[in-house]
Design a protein around this motif. Structure first.
Motif, PDB file in Angstrom:
ATOM      1  N   VAL A 298     -18.173 -25.266  29.543  1.00  0.00           N
ATOM      2  CA  VAL A 298     -17.701 -25.893  28.312  1.00  0.00           C
ATOM      3  C   VAL A 298     -16.284 -25.402  28.044  1.00  0.00           C
ATOM      4  O   VAL A 298     -15.975 -24.223  28.265  1.00  0.00           O
ATOM      5  CB  VAL A 298     -18.627 -25.556  27.117  1.00  0.00           C
ATOM      6  CG1 VAL A 298     -18.679 -24.045  26.880  1.00  0.00           C
ATOM      7  CG2 VAL A 298     -18.173 -26.276  25.854  1.00  0.00           C
ATOM      8  N   CYS A 299     -15.427 -26.312  27.612  1.00  0.00           N
ATOM      9  CA  CYS A 299     -14.066 -25.932  27.242  1.00  0.00           C
ATOM     10  C   CYS A 299     -13.697 -26.704  25.986  1.00  0.00           C
ATOM     11  O   CYS A 299     -13.392 -27.908  26.049  1.00  0.00           O
ATOM     12  CB  CYS A 299     -13.074 -26.207  28.373  1.00  0.00           C
ATOM     13  SG  CYS A 299     -11.433 -25.519  28.025  1.00  0.00           S
ATOM     14  N   LEU A 300     -13.731 -26.019  24.851  1.00  0.00           N
ATOM     15  CA  LEU A 300     -13.496 -26.675  23.572  1.00  0.00           C
ATOM     16  C   LEU A 300     -12.023 -26.944  23.309  1.00  0.00           C
ATOM     17  O   LEU A 300     -11.684 -27.556  22.297  1.00  0.00           O
ATOM     18  CB  LEU A 300     -14.099 -25.837  22.438  1.00  0.00           C
ATOM     19  CG  LEU A 300     -15.617 -25.621  22.530  1.00  0.00           C
ATOM     20  CD1 LEU A 300     -16.115 -24.801  21.346  1.00  0.00           C
ATOM     21  CD2 LEU A 300     -16.350 -26.957  22.587  1.00  0.00           C
ATOM     22  N   SER A 301     -11.152 -26.509  24.225  1.00  0.00           N
ATOM     23  CA  SER A 301      -9.734 -26.840  24.080  1.00  0.00           C
ATOM     24  C   SER A 301      -9.355 -28.107  24.820  1.00  0.00           C
ATOM     25  O   SER A 301      -8.206 -28.523  24.787  1.00  0.00           O
ATOM     26  CB  SER A 301      -8.862 -25.670  24.554  1.00  0.00           C
ATOM     27  OG  SER A 301      -9.247 -25.227  25.822  1.00  0.00           O
ATOM     28  N   GLY A 302     -10.332 -28.762  25.492  1.00  0.00           N
ATOM     29  CA  GLY A 302     -10.070 -30.060  26.099  1.00  0.00           C
ATOM     30  C   GLY A 302      -9.859 -29.989  27.601  1.00  0.00           C
ATOM     31  O   GLY A 302     -10.406 -29.119  28.288  1.00  0.00           O
ATOM     32  N   SER A 303      -9.039 -30.906  28.106  1.00  0.00           N
ATOM     33  CA  SER A 303      -8.747 -30.989  29.534  1.00  0.00           C
ATOM     34  C   SER A 303      -7.977 -29.758  29.993  1.00  0.00           C
ATOM     35  O   SER A 303      -7.557 -28.920  29.178  1.00  0.00           O
ATOM     36  CB  SER A 303      -7.931 -32.247  29.826  1.00  0.00           C
ATOM     37  OG  SER A 303      -6.644 -32.146  29.214  1.00  0.00           O
ATOM     38  N   GLN A 304      -7.742 -29.662  31.300  1.00  0.00           N
ATOM     39  CA  GLN A 304      -7.033 -28.500  31.825  1.00  0.00           C
ATOM     40  C   GLN A 304      -5.644 -28.372  31.216  1.00  0.00           C
ATOM     41  O   GLN A 304      -5.196 -27.267  30.877  1.00  0.00           O
ATOM     42  CB  GLN A 304      -6.930 -28.582  33.350  1.00  0.00           C
ATOM     43  CG  GLN A 304      -6.374 -27.306  33.980  1.00  0.00           C
ATOM     44  CD  GLN A 304      -7.252 -26.098  33.721  1.00  0.00           C
ATOM     45  OE1 GLN A 304      -8.427 -26.093  34.062  1.00  0.00           O
ATOM     46  NE2 GLN A 304      -6.695 -25.069  33.100  1.00  0.00           N
ATOM     47  N   GLY A 305      -4.953 -29.507  31.066  1.00  0.00           N
ATOM     48  CA  GLY A 305      -3.625 -29.452  30.464  1.00  0.00           C
ATOM     49  C   GLY A 305      -3.662 -28.959  29.034  1.00  0.00           C
ATOM     50  O   GLY A 305      -2.825 -28.154  28.613  1.00  0.00           O
ATOM     51  N   SER A 306      -4.640 -29.431  28.270  1.00  0.00           N
ATOM     52  CA  SER A 306      -4.773 -28.995  26.883  1.00  0.00           C
ATOM     53  C   SER A 306      -5.192 -27.531  26.817  1.00  0.00           C
ATOM     54  O   SER A 306      -4.711 -26.773  25.964  1.00  0.00           O
ATOM     55  CB  SER A 306      -5.794 -29.874  26.155  1.00  0.00           C
ATOM     56  OG  SER A 306      -5.829 -29.578  24.782  1.00  0.00           O
ATOM     57  N   ALA A 307      -6.086 -27.119  27.723  1.00  0.00           N
ATOM     58  CA  ALA A 307      -6.513 -25.719  27.766  1.00  0.00           C
ATOM     59  C   ALA A 307      -5.340 -24.804  28.097  1.00  0.00           C
ATOM     60  O   ALA A 307      -5.205 -23.706  27.533  1.00  0.00           O
ATOM     61  CB  ALA A 307      -7.633 -25.544  28.789  1.00  0.00           C
ATOM     62  N   ASN A 308      -4.474 -25.252  28.996  1.00  0.00           N
ATOM     63  CA  ASN A 308      -3.293 -24.451  29.340  1.00  0.00           C
ATOM     64  C   ASN A 308      -2.381 -24.297  28.124  1.00  0.00           C
ATOM     65  O   ASN A 308      -1.811 -23.219  27.888  1.00  0.00           O
ATOM     66  CB  ASN A 308      -2.526 -25.107  30.486  1.00  0.00           C
ATOM     67  CG  ASN A 308      -3.269 -25.028  31.805  1.00  0.00           C
ATOM     68  OD1 ASN A 308      -4.194 -24.241  31.968  1.00  0.00           O
ATOM     69  ND2 ASN A 308      -2.868 -25.870  32.762  1.00  0.00           N
ATOM     70  N   ALA A 309      -2.223 -25.378  27.370  1.00  0.00           N
ATOM     71  CA  ALA A 309      -1.391 -25.318  26.162  1.00  0.00           C
ATOM     72  C   ALA A 309      -1.995 -24.365  25.143  1.00  0.00           C
ATOM     73  O   ALA A 309      -1.280 -23.572  24.506  1.00  0.00           O
ATOM     74  CB  ALA A 309      -1.235 -26.715  25.569  1.00  0.00           C
ATOM     75  N   ALA A 310      -3.330 -24.428  24.974  1.00  0.00           N
ATOM     76  CA  ALA A 310      -3.999 -23.545  24.028  1.00  0.00           C
ATOM     77  C   ALA A 310      -3.851 -22.088  24.448  1.00  0.00           C
ATOM     78  O   ALA A 310      -3.575 -21.206  23.609  1.00  0.00           O
ATOM     79  CB  ALA A 310      -5.476 -23.916  23.918  1.00  0.00           C
ATOM     80  N   ALA A 311      -4.030 -21.817  25.736  1.00  0.00           N
ATOM     81  CA  ALA A 311      -3.895 -20.448  26.237  1.00  0.00           C
ATOM     82  C   ALA A 311      -2.484 -19.923  26.020  1.00  0.00           C
ATOM     83  O   ALA A 311      -2.277 -18.759  25.653  1.00  0.00           O
ATOM     84  CB  ALA A 311      -4.266 -20.391  27.713  1.00  0.00           C
ATOM     85  N   ASP A 312      -1.498 -20.776  26.238  1.00  0.00           N
ATOM     86  CA  ASP A 312      -0.111 -20.363  26.041  1.00  0.00           C
ATOM     87  C   ASP A 312       0.167 -20.065  24.566  1.00  0.00           C
ATOM     88  O   ASP A 312       0.854 -19.084  24.245  1.00  0.00           O
ATOM     89  CB  ASP A 312       0.837 -21.458  26.544  1.00  0.00           C
ATOM     90  CG  ASP A 312       2.291 -21.061  26.418  1.00  0.00           C
ATOM     91  OD1 ASP A 312       2.701 -20.100  27.095  1.00  0.00           O
ATOM     92  OD2 ASP A 312       3.013 -21.697  25.631  1.00  0.00           O
TER      93      ASP A 312
END
Length: 328
Positions: A298-312
Motif C-alpha cells: 500500500v502506498c497512500l502517497s500515490g504513484s511512484q512519481g507522487s511517492a517520490n515527491a512526498a518523500a522529498d
C-alpha cells in the motif's frame, strides 16, 4: 537506519491517567542533539497512529534529533486505560501544552539542550495539536511542521454548509469539468462530533470551538509576525481532511494558494510560500496518512512519481526543522 533507543517516562498524571513521554535517540550518550516534540495522530480518539511516528522516527534520530513523543488524554473510549478516556477537547490541548513545557524543562537532561523554544511536528490530529501550540504557545515554539492538519474549523464549517458559496475541491486527477470532490462528509463530521461534541451543521461560526481552532484566522487577525513559522504538507487527494485546511492556514500566514492541476501530468507537487518564512507543499495524488508507503502493499502517497515527491517534501521538512533551510 539504526533503530533508535527509546525511553519511557511519565510526564503528567491527571486523576489516575498516567501520560507517557517516549524519548527516541540514536545514541544514548550523545550530546548537543536537537530536540523535537512529535505529536501522534488518531482523530484525538486513539493511539494507533503512533505507528506514523515510529515509521519515520529513525530518519530524525539519524539526522541528530532527540525526539519527544507524548501521549495525551483521548476523547474516545476505545484505546488506553479508562482514566485517560472520554476527555474533553480542552483537556487534550492542555496535555499538549504540558508536554511542551516538560520538553522545554527536561530536553537537556537527554542531551538535547534548547533555547527556550522547541520545534514541533505532528500528523492529522497531531498536526492540529502542533498548530494549537503555534497559535496558543507561540513563545515556546521555534517552528512547526504540520502534516495534513485539520487546522481551520472556520473554513471547514463554511465549506460544509456552503456559506458564501464555498465548497470542497474536486479530485485533482479528474478533468476540470468534474464535480467529484475528495471530501467524505460522514467520517469527518462523525470525528468532529465525537471529539469536540459539536454539530457542524448548526454550530455558530463565533462559537469558541470554532474560533479557538481556526489557526489561519487567528494568525491573520493578530499578525503572522507574532507566530513561529510553519511548513505544511498535505495530500491534494485527502478525503478526510481536505487540502483547503492547509490552504487556509497558509493564507493566514500571508500566502496566496492558487492551485492549478491542469499543468503537465508529470507535476506531482505544487509548492507555495506562506508569507515571509512559512511554506506549503501539496502532493497531487496523496491521501490521508500519505507517509505510509510500503511498496507492493500500500502506498497512500500515490504513484511512484507522487511517492517520490512526498518523500522529498518529508526530507526537506526534516532539514527545515533541524536548521531552518527553506523547503523549496
Amino acid at each position: 537506519n539504526k533503530i533508535p533507543f527509546m525511553k519511557r517516562v511519565e510526564f503528567k498524571n491527571v486523576n489516575g491517567c498516567s501520560l507517557e513521554m517516549r524519548i527516541y535517540k540514536k545514541d544514548i550518550g550523545a550530546q548537543n542533539q536537537k530536540p523535537l516534540m512529535w505529536i501522534h495522530g488518531g482523530s484525538w480518539q486513539g493511539r494507533g497512529m503512533f505507528v506514523g511516528v515510529e515509521a519515520l522516527v529513525s530518519s530524525y534520530t539519524e539526522a541528530g534529533f532527540t525526539v519527544f513523543a507524548p501521549f495525551y488524554r483521548l476523547t474516545g473510549n476505545s484505546d488506553a486505560n479508562p482514566e485517560c478516556n472520554n476527555a474533553k477537547w480542552q483537556d487534550t490541548m492542555a496535555d499538549a501544552e504540558s508536554a511542551l513545557a516538560w520538553v522545554k524543562a527536561n530536553s537537556a537532561v537527554f542531551g538535547a539542550p534548547n533555547t527556550g523554544k522547541i520545534p514541533v511536528t505532528g500528523q492529522s490530529a497531531g498536526g492540529h495539536m502542533a498548530g494549537w501550540l503555534v497559535t496558543h504557545k507561540p513563545a515556546d515554539v521555534s517552528r512547526a511542521m504540520l502534516l495534513y492538519p485539520p487546522a481551520d474549523f472556520d473554513d471547514f464549517v463554511k465549506r460544509h454548509r456552503g456559506i458564501s458559496g464555498l465548497s470542497f475541491p474536486r479530485l485533482p486527477y479528474l478533468p476540470v469539468t468534474s464535480t467529484t470532490t475528495v471530501y467524505n462528509p460522514n467520517e469527518a463530521i462523525s470525528i468532529i462530533k465525537n471529539s469536540f461534541n459539536v454539530d457542524v451543521n448548526t454550530i455558530a461560526i463565533t462559537d469558541p470551538v470554532v474560533t479557538e481552532n481556526s489557526f489561519g484566522v487567528t494568525v491573520r487577525r493578530n499578525s503572522p509576525a507574532n507566530y513561529p513559522p510553519v511548513f505544511i504538507l498535505h495530500g491534494a487527494s485527502d478525503g478526510l481532511v481536505t487540502y483547503t485546511q492547509a490552504q487556509a492556514l497558509c493564507e493566514g500566514f500571508g500566502g496566496a494558494v492558487n492551485v492549478n492541476w491542469t499543468l503537465p501530468s508529470s507535476l506531482y507537487r505544487q509548492t507555495f510560500t506562506c508569507g515571509p518564512s512559512s511554506y506549503l507543499h501539496l502532493i497531487k495524488e496523496a491521501t490521508h496518512a500519505f507517509e505510509i508507503c510500503l511498496p507492493g502493499l500500500v502506498c497512500l502517497s500515490g504513484s511512484q512519481g507522487s511517492a517520490n515527491a512526498a518523500a522529498d517534501s518529508l526530507r526537506k521538512g526534516r532539514e527545515w526543522l533541524l536548521n531552518g533551510t527553506p523547503p523549496q
